[in-house]
Design an enzyme around this catalytic site. Structure first.
Site, PDB file in Angstrom:
ATOM      1  N   THR A 142      -9.665   2.851   2.194  1.00 13.03           N
ATOM      2  CA  THR A 142      -8.478   3.679   2.424  1.00 13.03           C
ATOM      3  C   THR A 142      -8.648   4.518   3.676  1.00 13.03           C
ATOM      4  O   THR A 142      -9.682   5.155   3.861  1.00 13.03           O
ATOM      5  CB  THR A 142      -8.146   4.597   1.234  1.00 13.03           C
ATOM      6  OG1 THR A 142      -7.108   5.506   1.641  1.00 13.03           O
ATOM      7  CG2 THR A 142      -9.337   5.426   0.784  1.00 13.03           C
ATOM      8  N   ASP A 144      -7.178   7.111   4.093  1.00 14.02           N
ATOM      9  CA  ASP A 144      -7.046   8.503   3.661  1.00 14.02           C
ATOM     10  C   ASP A 144      -8.390   9.178   3.417  1.00 14.02           C
ATOM     11  O   ASP A 144      -8.465  10.396   3.317  1.00 14.02           O
ATOM     12  CB  ASP A 144      -6.207   8.586   2.385  1.00 14.02           C
ATOM     13  CG  ASP A 144      -4.770   8.136   2.623  1.00 14.02           C
ATOM     14  OD1 ASP A 144      -4.310   8.253   3.769  1.00 14.02           O
ATOM     15  OD2 ASP A 144      -4.133   7.663   1.677  1.00 14.02           O
ATOM     16  N   ARG A 192      -1.065  12.175   4.027  1.00 11.27           N
ATOM     17  CA  ARG A 192      -0.064  12.878   3.216  1.00 11.27           C
ATOM     18  C   ARG A 192      -0.669  14.071   2.498  1.00 11.27           C
ATOM     19  O   ARG A 192      -0.059  15.119   2.384  1.00 11.27           O
ATOM     20  CB  ARG A 192       0.547  11.932   2.177  1.00 11.27           C
ATOM     21  CG  ARG A 192       1.528  10.950   2.738  1.00 11.27           C
ATOM     22  CD  ARG A 192       2.985  11.387   2.475  1.00 11.27           C
ATOM     23  NE  ARG A 192       3.852  10.747   3.455  1.00 11.27           N
ATOM     24  CZ  ARG A 192       4.976  11.262   3.927  1.00 11.27           C
ATOM     25  NH1 ARG A 192       5.415  12.425   3.513  1.00 11.27           N
ATOM     26  NH2 ARG A 192       5.672  10.621   4.823  1.00 11.27           N
ATOM     27  N   TYR A 297       1.872   2.981  12.034  1.00 14.21           N
ATOM     28  CA  TYR A 297       0.986   1.861  11.711  1.00 14.21           C
ATOM     29  C   TYR A 297       0.003   1.532  12.832  1.00 14.21           C
ATOM     30  O   TYR A 297      -1.026   0.885  12.586  1.00 14.21           O
ATOM     31  CB  TYR A 297       1.809   0.595  11.412  1.00 14.21           C
ATOM     32  CG  TYR A 297       2.566   0.640  10.112  1.00 14.21           C
ATOM     33  CD1 TYR A 297       2.104   1.380   9.023  1.00 14.21           C
ATOM     34  CD2 TYR A 297       3.739  -0.073   9.946  1.00 14.21           C
ATOM     35  CE1 TYR A 297       2.801   1.407   7.823  1.00 14.21           C
ATOM     36  CE2 TYR A 297       4.444  -0.059   8.749  1.00 14.21           C
ATOM     37  CZ  TYR A 297       3.966   0.682   7.687  1.00 14.21           C
ATOM     38  OH  TYR A 297       4.650   0.693   6.505  1.00 14.21           O
ATOM     39  N   LEU A 298       0.335   1.919  14.066  1.00  9.98           N
ATOM     40  CA  LEU A 298      -0.585   1.601  15.162  1.00  9.98           C
ATOM     41  C   LEU A 298      -1.993   2.097  14.843  1.00  9.98           C
ATOM     42  O   LEU A 298      -2.980   1.446  15.196  1.00  9.98           O
ATOM     43  CB  LEU A 298      -0.112   2.244  16.476  1.00  9.98           C
ATOM     44  CG  LEU A 298       0.854   1.439  17.346  1.00  9.98           C
ATOM     45  CD1 LEU A 298       2.083   0.987  16.572  1.00  9.98           C
ATOM     46  CD2 LEU A 298       1.275   2.228  18.572  1.00  9.98           C
ATOM     47  N   GLN A 299      -2.082   3.289  14.218  1.00 11.39           N
ATOM     48  CA  GLN A 299      -3.395   3.886  14.006  1.00 11.39           C
ATOM     49  C   GLN A 299      -4.232   3.116  12.995  1.00 11.39           C
ATOM     50  O   GLN A 299      -5.432   2.992  13.153  1.00 11.39           O
ATOM     51  CB  GLN A 299      -3.263   5.356  13.609  1.00 11.39           C
ATOM     52  CG  GLN A 299      -2.656   5.626  12.257  1.00 11.39           C
ATOM     53  CD  GLN A 299      -2.118   7.048  12.133  1.00 11.39           C
ATOM     54  OE1 GLN A 299      -2.859   8.005  12.011  1.00 11.39           O
ATOM     55  NE2 GLN A 299      -0.804   7.183  12.179  1.00 11.39           N
TER      56      GLN A 299
END
Lengths: 419, 419
Positions: A142, A144, A192, A297-299
């Site tokens: 992930t 995140d 988030r 999304y590029l990252q």
């Protein structure tokens, strides 16, 4: 030895390196033909298992499987499809076991974040309850970076490297032009609930005054007056101000500030995320010319600038998952254990899934500076090794040469199943 | 031989490779100490000449000057400061000559786009009129790729490589998830007047069905109904739709569609650019889940994925500028001449500035497909060589290692001048 097939699925948002884990699972499985027959991959993740749409990876050449290591995205497809409790989603869980039984699957490898760790644990529990022998291993992934018991989550290090590189480069651009042009640059990044990615932007600055000057983390409630005062001070001192903001920034009451997809009180669609909102706020209150970028999304797809450490860890957890399965383990996750910061040393250990599922690893308070707009030395010490090293993919005709697999399904054996 | 100093300034938006031209100017000048004394660089571009803020590049080491070749942004600062006609801006033009005279400057190298070619020409004309001997050479640079008489403009090829890479990577991400998540992805790129950068995104697709599926070029007025029909057809056929849109997209009446910085009819600030607008339109009309990215400065600063061809051309025009000056040329620009497509061969020729200034090189109509949403084979043949080759900068601690110069000014000799 009994030969069983393995099932592998990707879950949730994909990353620049999740296919490196897939590559490791398949390569390691192929090295044990006496134990593992075929690796069947779920088309579009767990949906592929539910619908019995199983990709026959044995049809892919060794060379193409090797190329997965440098290909971003999810090579077999992924999905956001949440299985709930065993009671609420009993029909789905039982269908999984039915499909696994029909295809002689003895190993379940689930490559995802917190939700999929939970699903993986439940599949393990249900298979035991139903007397169907299955070893369920969760492979962490992930961007995140919020899984517990592991030093980091594969996928995060490459995003961190991308955002820090982008911030450094854009910072040089803005600094060049600030006298007569843009004075405030806002870079919106993912995250988030946790500010790990925003925090990583800070690695771009080596010296006083370099970009980024301010971080807006989701952990720190937004204080408009204090923020604007800092922006002004920064422009006065350095001529410009570069800001990294998390998509999950929260206002004074803890409410999400990003307005994407919502309408304002007058019913007008609010375009854009928090990046343009913050830029506009600065313009309205301080009058500075602004620019903003939203990497989106590029990252998480930027395999061209992946962290070598991250790629190695993604491969290592995939390989360890198969090794653990072969060693008879069940309901575990290969986790990364940090042995030293500089030079970074790590190994893979076993984490029990019941301690992984549904536990969110947040950024520690001591990683955030007292003013809330930066990260501490402790945070730098943690983050720095994760972006270390380059693992450049091969290029062809000027662009990264990524593989597309054939993705042919095996024949169905069961009735269809509606999801 | 008489030894004179050279003046070098960067103009307008900076790029990933403008410093490679600066590197070439300084390195080539240093190789001719019998002709060129010192290279003085304008701090923040031409403003540095007007304010007599001249950076002494002789204080920078050869190693640091060499590192300019791989450092994005404008190492001496750039500006948007437009000199008008000789009549309207006479005070400024005369001040330039005064400063050049005071600092024994005999060579004027101006590194920029169309506007700076015009300024360069006027400086040349005025120096002749005033009997002050000055050789004015324009060095081409612009990500917009809109200068005439040159095959391409240094800076463009690297943006093209960045956007095509980003589109390919994000496309893989979206394709992986489309079944249950994002179906439409919109990538906003630069290009106010010409669609060169948007067109370059199309290089990402090698095979039928790969991203990007639709280009929204500034050359083609936006037709909402036709666009939405194409998006729907694409999602039906491929499961998702990836769109590249130019910031300069125009509506049916030719009006700019991007609302950044403006307010709507109700006085509400409109956030975001055309990318989020297009994404929202698709959501409102077709109901698809969407994501969008705006690369903004990231694209023109992305030295980490610069085109080797572009870097070589940026260096070559800088070197040629000095060579032309030493050969006695004046009011010219080194231009890139294409000799062959595959393999790409090019050389540097001399373009007279009066044919460069104020001429905009637009994308030819035959580069755009009949439906207006794609590029033709002729366009691919033109674009493909410009992104060829990698020129990866050195990395340190996981990030590109860019140079910061000392940028010390020489002593002022004149009265101050207000701009």
């Amino acid at each position: 030895m009994v030969i069983k097939n393995a099932f592998y699925a990707q879950s949730g948002g994909v990353t620049a390196v999740i296919n490196a884990s897939a590559c490791a699972v398949i390569e390691t499985a192929r090295a044990h033909p006496d134990r593992i027959g075929n690796v069947l991959a779920g088309r579009d993740g767990i949906i592929g298992a539910l619908t019995e749409d199983l990709i026959d990876t044995s049809l892919e050449s060794a060379a193409d499987i090797a190329r997965l290591r440098h290909t971003p995205g999810g090579a077999f497809g992924s999905c956001r499809y949440k299985l709930k409790s065993l009671e609420q989603s009993r029909r789905e869980f039982e269908r999984l076991i039915e499909v696994f039984r029909a295809h002689h699957i003895g190993y379940f490898f689930y490559n995802g974040g917190g939700d999929s760790a939970d699903t993986c644990l439940k599949v393990s529990q249900l298979s035991a309850a139903l007397g169907f022998p299955l070893q369920a291993i969760h492979i962490p992934k992930t961007v995140d970076n919020d899984l517990p018991l592991t030093d980091t989550c594969p996928g995060f290090g490459s995003v961190a490297k991308y955002v820090a590189t982008s911030m450094r480069e854009a910072g040089l651009d803005v600094a060049s032009m600030a006298r007569t042009s843009t004075k405030v640059f806002v870079f919106e990044v993912m995250g988030r609930h946790a500010g790990w990615i925003t925090a990583a932007c800070a690695l771009a600055a080596r010296n006083e005054g370099e970009a980024p000057h301010l971080l807006l983390l989701p952990e720190v409630l937004f204080d408009e007056a204090r923020f604007l005062a800092c922006v002004k001070e920064c422009v006065d001192r350095y001529g410009y101000c570069a800001i990294a903001v998390s998509e999950g920034l929260r206002g004074p009451e803890g409410e999400l500030m990003a307005g994407a997809g919502t309408t304002d009180a007058f019913g007008h669609a609010q375009l854009g995320g928090i990046g343009p909102q913050i830029a506009q706020l600065v313009k309205d209150r301080l009058g500075y010319k602004f620019h903003w970028a939203v990497a989106d999304y590029l990252q998480r797809a930027a395999r061209h600038i992946a962290s070598k450490t991250d790629v190695e860890q993604a491969y290592a957890v995939g390989k360890a998952a198969v090794d653990m399965a072969l060693a008879g383990k069940n309901a575990v996750m290969p986790a990364i254990r940090r042995l030293a910061d500089y030079p970074y040393r790590w190994d893979i250990v076993e984490a029990p899934l019941d301690q992984v599922a549904n536990v969110e690893h947040k950024m520690p308070a001591e990683f955030i500076t007292a003013d809330g707009f930066g990260i501490t030395e402790a945070a730098r010490r943690y983050l720095a090794p994760l972006i270390a090293g380059e693992d450049t993919p091969p290029f062809r005709d000027g662009l990264p040469d990524y593989v597309s697999l054939q993705n042919v399904s095996v024949a169905r054996k069961l009735e269809s199943f509606s999801i």
